[in-house]
Design an enzyme around this catalytic site. Sequence first.
Site, mmCIF file in Angstrom:
data_model
loop_
_atom_site.group_PDB
_atom_site.id
_atom_site.type_symbol
_atom_site.label_atom_id
_atom_site.label_comp_id
_atom_site.label_asym_id
_atom_site.label_seq_id
_atom_site.Cartn_x
_atom_site.Cartn_y
_atom_site.Cartn_z
ATOM 1 N N GLY A 28 1.070 -1.561 -0.071
ATOM 2 C CA GLY A 28 -0.659 0.000 -0.739
ATOM 3 C C GLY A 28 0.852 1.290 0.029
ATOM 4 N N ASN A 30 2.020 3.268 -2.269
ATOM 5 C CA ASN A 30 1.154 4.383 -3.499
ATOM 6 C C ASN A 30 0.014 4.442 -2.970
ATOM 7 O OD1 ASN A 30 2.886 4.445 -6.250
ATOM 8 N ND2 ASN A 30 3.314 1.985 -5.941
ATOM 9 N N HIS A 125 2.769 0.522 -13.341
ATOM 10 C CA HIS A 125 3.644 -0.893 -13.105
ATOM 11 C C HIS A 125 4.962 -0.107 -13.208
ATOM 12 C CE1 HIS A 125 4.340 -4.896 -14.868
ATOM 13 N NE2 HIS A 125 5.502 -3.786 -15.301
HETATM 14 C C1 GRF Z 1 3.870 -1.230 -7.222
HETATM 15 O O1 GRF Z 1 5.529 -1.628 -7.756
HETATM 16 C C2 GRF Z 1 3.124 -1.334 -8.337
HETATM 17 O O2 GRF Z 1 4.005 -0.657 -9.869
HETATM 18 C C3 GRF Z 1 3.237 -2.626 -8.727
HETATM 19 O O3 GRF Z 1 2.784 -2.895 -7.599
HETATM 20 C C4 GRF Z 1 3.873 -2.547 -6.085
HETATM 21 C C5 GRF Z 1 2.702 -2.503 -5.535
HETATM 22 O O4 GRF Z 1 3.616 -1.548 -4.419
HETATM 23 N N1 GRF Z 1 1.702 -3.184 -9.356
HETATM 24 P P1 GRF Z 1 2.516 -0.709 -3.154
HETATM 25 O O5 GRF Z 1 1.813 -1.834 -2.394
HETATM 26 O O6 GRF Z 1 2.006 0.705 -3.404
HETATM 27 O O7 GRF Z 1 3.459 -0.835 -1.806
#
Ligand code: GRF
Length: 217
Positions: A28, A30, A125
């Site tokens: 989580g 992001n 991504h």
């Molecule tokens: C990130 O590297 C995103 O690009 C990919 O999954 C990961 C999620 O990380 N789709 P977080 O859960 O947001 O820390």
Amino acid sequence: MINAHEAIPKRRQGAARQKLAVLISGRGSNLAALADAISSGSVPHVKIKIVISDQVNAAGVELARERGLTTAVIQRRGRSREEHEAEILHELDRYEIDLICLAGFMRLLSPGFVARYRGRILNIHPSLLPAFPGLDAQKQALEHGVKWTGCTVHLVDDTLDGGPIIAQRVIPVRDEDTEETLAARLLQEEHKLYAEAVALIASRDYRVVGRRVLRKN
Ligand code: GRF
């Protein structure tokens, strides 16, 4: 040429802030970065209405709660994809969601789900798409030997990590990089990029021409 990605319904347009749902499965970071960017005012026109996790123990759920966000855990629990998605769609309807951000959501959405929110689902991504779609993008980049990699925010369509690209950031791959060091440096860029991309889409100051997401002015 107008295409389906531009089709934000008229009734959703106007001054009101767009209602965002963030779908997660894990850490989580992001989600947290986006929530913080919205709170700080750097992503205007957007409000997170709900964070939905398909994993009960996702660390992101706690990060959401710490930020006072509404959360829902909707596990698959041996049900069909249709049943699982129906429950997610029910929550999205309940909160009249305009935009969806996938942030480490580890499930492929069905064509029917995507059609309901076409042009309004974003994904992040950790590669420069179309290079290295799917799982373990950083590992794929290292194994391929690229000297530059990056991250991408794109609109979601029926293909895996294949929809129109909204924004990208590039970083060098260092000789000493491991999967972990590369992922960590990329993640810092992801956090800034997602907020910028959401701000653009929420501003409606863009148009989609073929596969190209272009600023209007
Ligand atoms: C990130 O590297 C995103 O690009 C990919 O999954 C990961 C999620 O990380 N789709 P977080 O859960 O947001 O820390």
